[in-house]
Design an enzyme around this catalytic site. Structure first.
Site, short mmCIF file in Angstrom:
data_model
loop_
_atom_site.label_atom_id
_atom_site.label_comp_id
_atom_site.label_asym_id
_atom_site.label_seq_id
_atom_site.Cartn_x
_atom_site.Cartn_y
_atom_site.Cartn_z
N GLY A 8 0.82 -1.22 0.00
CA GLY A 8 0.00 0.00 0.00
C GLY A 8 0.85 1.26 0.00
O GLY A 8 0.49 2.24 0.65
N PRO A 9 1.99 1.28 -0.75
CA PRO A 9 2.93 2.41 -0.63
C PRO A 9 2.40 3.76 -1.12
O PRO A 9 2.90 4.79 -0.72
CB PRO A 9 4.12 1.95 -1.51
CG PRO A 9 3.52 1.02 -2.51
CD PRO A 9 2.43 0.29 -1.75
N ARG A 10 1.38 3.72 -2.01
CA ARG A 10 0.85 5.01 -2.50
C ARG A 10 -0.23 5.58 -1.59
O ARG A 10 -0.73 6.67 -1.80
CB ARG A 10 0.29 4.83 -3.92
CG ARG A 10 1.34 4.68 -5.01
CD ARG A 10 0.70 4.39 -6.37
NE ARG A 10 0.05 3.09 -6.38
CZ ARG A 10 -1.27 2.89 -6.39
NH1 ARG A 10 -2.07 3.92 -6.43
NH2 ARG A 10 -1.78 1.68 -6.38
N MET A 13 -1.35 6.16 4.61
CA MET A 13 -0.54 5.53 5.67
C MET A 13 0.74 4.95 5.10
O MET A 13 1.82 5.06 5.70
CB MET A 13 -1.34 4.43 6.36
CG MET A 13 -2.40 4.91 7.31
SD MET A 13 -1.70 5.66 8.80
CE MET A 13 -1.25 4.19 9.73
N LYS A 36 -0.94 -1.80 -8.81
CA LYS A 36 -0.95 -1.03 -10.06
C LYS A 36 0.42 -0.83 -10.70
O LYS A 36 0.52 -0.24 -11.77
CB LYS A 36 -1.60 0.34 -9.82
CG LYS A 36 -3.07 0.20 -9.48
CD LYS A 36 -3.79 1.52 -9.43
CE LYS A 36 -5.26 1.29 -9.05
NZ LYS A 36 -5.81 2.38 -8.27
N THR A 98 -3.82 -2.20 8.70
CA THR A 98 -5.10 -2.28 7.97
C THR A 98 -6.21 -2.63 8.95
O THR A 98 -6.07 -3.57 9.73
CB THR A 98 -5.00 -3.37 6.88
OG1 THR A 98 -3.91 -3.03 6.04
CG2 THR A 98 -6.29 -3.48 6.08
N ALA A 123 -2.79 -4.13 14.71
CA ALA A 123 -3.25 -3.07 15.61
C ALA A 123 -4.21 -2.14 14.88
O ALA A 123 -3.82 -1.51 13.90
CB ALA A 123 -2.06 -2.28 16.16
N PHE A 126 -2.44 2.58 15.88
CA PHE A 126 -1.04 2.64 16.28
C PHE A 126 -0.71 3.92 17.06
O PHE A 126 0.45 4.14 17.39
CB PHE A 126 -0.13 2.54 15.05
CG PHE A 126 0.15 1.11 14.63
CD1 PHE A 126 0.93 0.28 15.43
CD2 PHE A 126 -0.36 0.60 13.46
CE1 PHE A 126 1.20 -1.03 15.06
CE2 PHE A 126 -0.09 -0.71 13.07
CZ PHE A 126 0.68 -1.53 13.88
N HIS A 153 -14.04 9.99 11.46
CA HIS A 153 -12.94 9.78 10.52
C HIS A 153 -13.18 10.54 9.22
O HIS A 153 -14.31 10.95 8.93
CB HIS A 153 -12.77 8.29 10.21
CG HIS A 153 -12.07 7.53 11.30
ND1 HIS A 153 -12.71 7.07 12.43
CD2 HIS A 153 -10.76 7.17 11.44
CE1 HIS A 153 -11.85 6.45 13.21
NE2 HIS A 153 -10.65 6.49 12.64
N LYS A 157 -12.68 6.68 4.48
CA LYS A 157 -12.55 5.43 5.26
C LYS A 157 -13.61 4.43 4.81
O LYS A 157 -14.78 4.79 4.63
CB LYS A 157 -12.70 5.74 6.76
CG LYS A 157 -12.46 4.52 7.63
CD LYS A 157 -12.31 4.92 9.08
CE LYS A 157 -12.14 3.71 9.99
NZ LYS A 157 -10.95 2.92 9.65
P1 NAP Z 1 -5.56 4.78 1.46
O1 NAP Z 1 -4.91 6.11 1.39
O2 NAP Z 1 -6.85 4.56 0.72
O3 NAP Z 1 -4.49 3.69 0.97
C1 NAP Z 1 -4.83 2.36 0.77
C2 NAP Z 1 -3.80 1.75 -0.17
O4 NAP Z 1 -4.15 0.37 -0.39
C3 NAP Z 1 -3.75 2.42 -1.54
O5 NAP Z 1 -2.41 2.57 -1.94
C4 NAP Z 1 -4.50 1.44 -2.43
O6 NAP Z 1 -4.01 1.45 -3.75
C5 NAP Z 1 -4.17 0.11 -1.78
N1 NAP Z 1 -5.19 -0.88 -2.08
C6 NAP Z 1 -6.54 -0.71 -2.07
N2 NAP Z 1 -7.16 -1.85 -2.43
C7 NAP Z 1 -6.17 -2.73 -2.67
C8 NAP Z 1 -6.17 -4.08 -3.09
N3 NAP Z 1 -7.32 -4.74 -3.31
N4 NAP Z 1 -4.98 -4.68 -3.27
C9 NAP Z 1 -3.82 -4.03 -3.04
N5 NAP Z 1 -3.76 -2.74 -2.64
C10 NAP Z 1 -4.93 -2.11 -2.46
O7 NAP Z 1 -5.85 4.38 2.96
P2 NAP Z 1 -5.02 4.76 4.27
O8 NAP Z 1 -5.63 5.93 4.94
O9 NAP Z 1 -3.59 4.77 3.95
O10 NAP Z 1 -5.35 3.50 5.20
C11 NAP Z 1 -4.89 2.20 4.89
C12 NAP Z 1 -5.43 1.23 5.95
O11 NAP Z 1 -4.88 1.58 7.23
C13 NAP Z 1 -6.95 1.28 6.13
O12 NAP Z 1 -7.42 -0.01 6.44
C14 NAP Z 1 -7.14 2.20 7.33
O13 NAP Z 1 -8.35 1.98 8.02
C15 NAP Z 1 -5.94 1.79 8.14
N6 NAP Z 1 -5.48 2.77 9.14
C16 NAP Z 1 -4.93 2.22 10.26
C17 NAP Z 1 -4.39 3.04 11.21
C18 NAP Z 1 -3.77 2.39 12.42
O14 NAP Z 1 -3.27 3.10 13.30
N7 NAP Z 1 -3.77 1.05 12.52
C19 NAP Z 1 -4.42 4.42 11.06
C20 NAP Z 1 -4.96 4.96 9.89
C21 NAP Z 1 -5.48 4.10 8.92
P3 NAP Z 1 -4.97 1.63 -5.05
O15 NAP Z 1 -4.68 2.98 -5.58
O16 NAP Z 1 -4.52 0.53 -5.93
O17 NAP Z 1 -6.41 1.47 -4.61
#
Ligand code: NAP
Length: 264
Positions: A8-10, A13, A36, A98, A123, A126, A153, A157
Site C-alpha cells: 500500500g505504498p501510494r 498511511m 498497479k 489495515t 493493531a 497505532f 474519521h 474510510k
Molecule cells: P488509502 O490512502 O486509501 O491507501 C490504501 C492503499 O491500499 C492504496 O495505496 C491502495 O491502492 C491500496 N489498495 C486498495 N485496495 C487494494 C487491493 N485490493 N490490493 C492491493 N492494494 C490495495 O488508505 P489509508 O488511509 O492509507 O489506510 C490504509 C489502511 O490503514 C486502512 O485499512 C485504514 O483503516 C488503516 N489505518 C490504520 C491506522 C492504524 O493506526 N492502525 C491508522 C490509519 C489508517 P490503489 O490505488 O490501488 O487502490
C-alpha cells in the site's frame, strides 16, 4: 538491519510508513506491494520516492524473490488478510495497520502464526494516545455502565465502525455489567439514528472531509458526564507505534492483536 516490505505504498498511511523506514537508520525498505505498478521500481512511479526498490503485485512472488524480516500492510481488509496469511506462512513477520478484519479472520491468522511459530502484530490503532484512551475508557466503565462511543474519521474510510471503536467496545464489555441502554420503549423514527448496538452500548460513526481519526467515549450518570477523547490530527501520530511494533515483533513467536499488548 531490519529488512522491510510495505504493501500500500501510494496510500496515506503507506507513504508515511515509507518515510518512517527511510528515516530510521536500522530499517531498510527492500520491496513494495502495489497492484498497479507490478515489475517497476519505486523510482518509476511518480508519486513514490526516488528509490531503487522493486515493486510486486503478487505478495507470494515478492516473498520468493526478496528476503525480508518484516511485512507492513496498510491496504484494505480483504487483501490485507491474504497478505498477512502469506507473510506468516513465509515467515516474514507481519505488522498490520489495515483495519476492518473480522474476529474470525483474526482467529485464523492467530492459528497460522501459532502453527508456524512466527511473531506478528495487528493493531487497529497505532497511536499511543488512542491506546491510552481505550484503557482509560475500560477503567471508567466499571463505575459508569452507561456509555456511548462517537468515532469520527475522514470520508474516504471504508469500514464503519472503526477498528478502534470496536476494540474500545470489546474492552468495555469485558468489565462492564451488561446493560441495554436507552429507554426500553425507544423507537427510531429514522433508521440508524441511535447508531450501532454493541452489547447494549451505542457506537456512532461520523465521516467528514478534514477529519483524520478521532474518538470520544462519553459516560453518563446522574448529574454528571465524563468524556474521554483522543484526536489524531495527522498520520505521523501512528508512526511511533509502527516503529515500536517493528522492533517488538522481532522478539515474538505469536500473533498479538492490539498495540497495548506490546507497550511497556
Ligand atoms: P488509502 O490512502 O486509501 O491507501 C490504501 C492503499 O491500499 C492504496 O495505496 C491502495 O491502492 C491500496 N489498495 C486498495 N485496495 C487494494 C487491493 N485490493 N490490493 C492491493 N492494494 C490495495 O488508505 P489509508 O488511509 O492509507 O489506510 C490504509 C489502511 O490503514 C486502512 O485499512 C485504514 O483503516 C488503516 N489505518 C490504520 C491506522 C492504524 O493506526 N492502525 C491508522 C490509519 C489508517 P490503489 O490505488 O490501488 O487502490
Amino acid at each position: 538491519m531490519t529488512r522491510i516490505i510495505i504493501a500500500g505504498p501510494r496510500g496515506k498511511m503507506g507513504s508515511e510508513a515509507i518515510q518512517l523506514v527511510n528515516s530510521t537508520e536500522s530499517f531498510e525498505l527492500v520491496a513494495c506491494i502495489d497492484r498497479k505498478n507490478d515489475g517497476k521500481t519505486m523510482r518509476d512511479v511518480e508519486s513514490l520516492p526516488d528509490l531503487d526498490v522493486p515493486i510486486y503485485e503478487s505478495v507470494e512472488e515478492c516473498f520468493q524473490q526478496i528476503h525480508a524480516d518484516i511485512f507492513i500492510d496498510l491496504t484494505v481488509p480483504e487483501t490485507g488478510y491474504i497478505h498477512t496469511k502469506a507473510a506468516l506462512k513465509n515467515h516474514v513477520r507481519p505488522v498490520v495497520g489495515t483495519s476492518g478484519f473480522t474476529t474470525k479472520q483474526i482467529e485464523e491468522l492467530t492459528e497460522v502464526a501459532k502453527s508456524e511459530k512466527v511473531g506478528g502484530l495487528i493493531a487497529p490503532n497505532f497511536a499511543v494516545g488512542a491506546v491510552l484512551m481505550m484503557q482509560f475508557a475500560q477503567t471508567a466503565s466499571k463505575y459508569f455502565p452507561d456509555v456511548e462511543i462517537i468515532e469520527k474519521h475522514h470520508d474516504q474510510k471504508l469500514d464503519a465502525p472503526s477498528g478502534t471503536a470496536i476494540k474500545t467496545a470489546e474492552l468495555i464489555s469485558s468489565v462492564r455489567s451488561y446493560k441495554e441502554q436507552g429507554h426500553e420503549a425507544e423507537k427510531e423514527t429514522l433508521a440508524g439514528a441511535r447508531g450501532a448496538n454493541s452489547d447494549g452500548m451505542r457506537i456512532h460513526s461520523l465521516r467528514l472531509p478534514g477529519l483524520v481519526a478521532h474518538q470520544e467515549v462519553i459516560f453518563g450518570s446522574s448529574g454528571q458526564t465524563l468524556t474521554i477523547k483522543h484526536d489524531s490530527y495527522n498520520r505521523e501520530s501512528f508512526m511511533a507505534g509502527i516503529k515500536l511494533a517493528i522492533e517488538e515483533v522481532m522478539k515474538l513467536d505469536k500473533l498479538v492483536y492490539g498495540l497495548e499488548n506490546i507497550l511497556e
